[in-house]
Write an enzyme that holds these catalytic residues in place. Structure first.
Site, PDB file in Angstrom:
ATOM      1  NE  ARG A   8      -2.112  -1.714   3.531  1.00  0.00           N
ATOM      2  CZ  ARG A   8      -2.545  -1.746   4.806  1.00  0.00           C
ATOM      3  NH1 ARG A   8      -3.637  -1.290   5.035  1.00  0.00           N
ATOM      4  NH2 ARG A   8      -1.732  -2.322   5.978  1.00  0.00           N
ATOM      5  CE  LYS A  32       0.595  -2.180   9.597  1.00  0.00           C
ATOM      6  NZ  LYS A  32      -0.394  -2.545  10.403  1.00  0.00           N
TER       7      LYS A  32
END
Length: 364
Positions: A15, A73
């Protein structure tokens, strides 16, 4: 303001926090954006796409030196080591079960604002919700694969076939993740029961689905576990460690080859026997029960996830970047936004993290 959009290095994480469309909006507002080379490649966005949006492309060291660092993250140890007190990090942190990350961020002196604890005026979690929707949709899909015999599962088909019943699925938690997971599992033909602490929430689910989903109070869990082919853990306490709802002793009451899908693993997991896994090696067995505990589930559908996340992140980021008083001013104006502040100048500001790690709590 200078924003660095960095490339994810967590295992199988593809991502990216901002799409070229979001970058274009930031540039139009007068900010400069430096994108780490190939940061968007895993989600289908090329360096050329970002250049066309007005960004510059840079190496790892340069992007991590920007005033603001935006990512998806939690920072890995090598990334924490790059942070300084002059920087603001904006991403998912999930600090409560991760004392090592907390200590690293505190030592860096940097400001760390967590996607998952930012709230809106209605008490919702707008930056967590899109990934919760994705994880909820994925949970029955990955659980269905884990039920396959070759994975060690019971060999049960989610929807069954004429004359043979489908899977019996329990969903723990009736929030965004749980509701989405329950709907998808039911759509796959499974028999689904949603468990929650809130009778009001269970009543709402019953009304929303016109009784298509069974509902039960979480106190019924021990009675229902022996009948389950799959249990999806979708509990959430914002900023806090997830409660352990299924103990190791409970596994002995379950059907051999049943599957546990722990969507709460980012917050420590809601099954006692859970431990984080990766997309490359997603499952493990404990006492004959298959566990799926991938800590970045939405990374499996990186393009969809990146687009959904970017839409949510952009207005919040723009508000902080554009405020005359910076993030401090924006948070002074909005107490719900202020809940996103986790770490600043060596101090901890998130109460659930402070409680979980027995650390001192600071206030702005």
């Amino acid at each position: 303001m200078q924003v660095g959009l960095v490339k994810e290095i967590k295992n199988s994480e593809r991502r990216v926090a901002l799409t070229p469309h979001a970058v274009s909006a930031l540039v139009a507002d007068g900010h400069s954006v430096l994108v780490e080379t190939t940061a968007g490649e895993g989600a289908g966005f090329s360096d050329a796409d970002y250049v066309a949006a007005g960004a510059s492309i840079g190496a790892t060291e340069a992007t991590w030196a920007c005033e603001w660092v935006v990512k998806v993250k939690e920072p890995q140890p090598v990334e924490i080591a790059r942070l300084t007190s002059a920087q603001t990090l904006f991403c998912y942190l999930h600090l409560a079960p991760d004392a090592a990350q907390t200590d690293g961020l505190l030592a860096s002196g940097a400001t760390a604002i967590a996607f998952e604890t930012v709230m809106d005026a209605r008490g919702r979690l707008p930056l967590l919700a899109p990934m919760s929707e994705v994880a909820g949709a994925l949970a029955p899909q990955v659980g269905a694969q884990a039920l396959h015999s070759w994975r060690g599962g019971r060999g049960v088909l989610m929807g069954g076939v004429p004359g043979v019943a489908g899977a019996n699925v329990l969903v723990l938690g009736g929030g965004v993740v749980g509701t989405r997971a329950a709907r998808v599992a039911a759509g796959m033909g499974a028999q689904v029961t949603v468990l929650d602490l809130s009778v009001d929430r269970l009543t709402a689910i019953d009304a929303e689905t016109q009784g298509a989903l069974r509902t039960a109070h979480v106190s019924s869990l021990a009675d229902l576990l022996p009948t389950a082919d799959m249990v999806i853990g979708a509990v959430l306490l914002p900023g806090a460690s997830a409660p352990k709802l299924v103990s190791r002793a409970d596994l002995a009451t379950m059907r051999p080859g049943a599957v546990l899908v722990d969507v709460a693993i980012d917050q420590g997991g809601c099954f006692e026997t859970s431990r984080p896994t990766t997309h490359d090696d997603p499952v493990f067995d404990v006492d004959g029960i298959v566990h799926y505990c991938v800590a970045n589930m939405p990374g499996a559908v990186a393009r969809t996830s990146s687009q959904a996340l970017s839409v949510a992140v952009l207005p919040v980021l723009s508000r902080m970047l554009g405020h005359a008083g910076g993030w401090r001013g924006a948070m002074a104006d909005d107490a719900n936004l202020a809940k996103g502040l986790n770490v600043h100048d060596g101090a901890l500001y998130e109460p659930n993290v402070a409680k979980a790690q027995n650390k001192a709590l600071a206030t702005l």
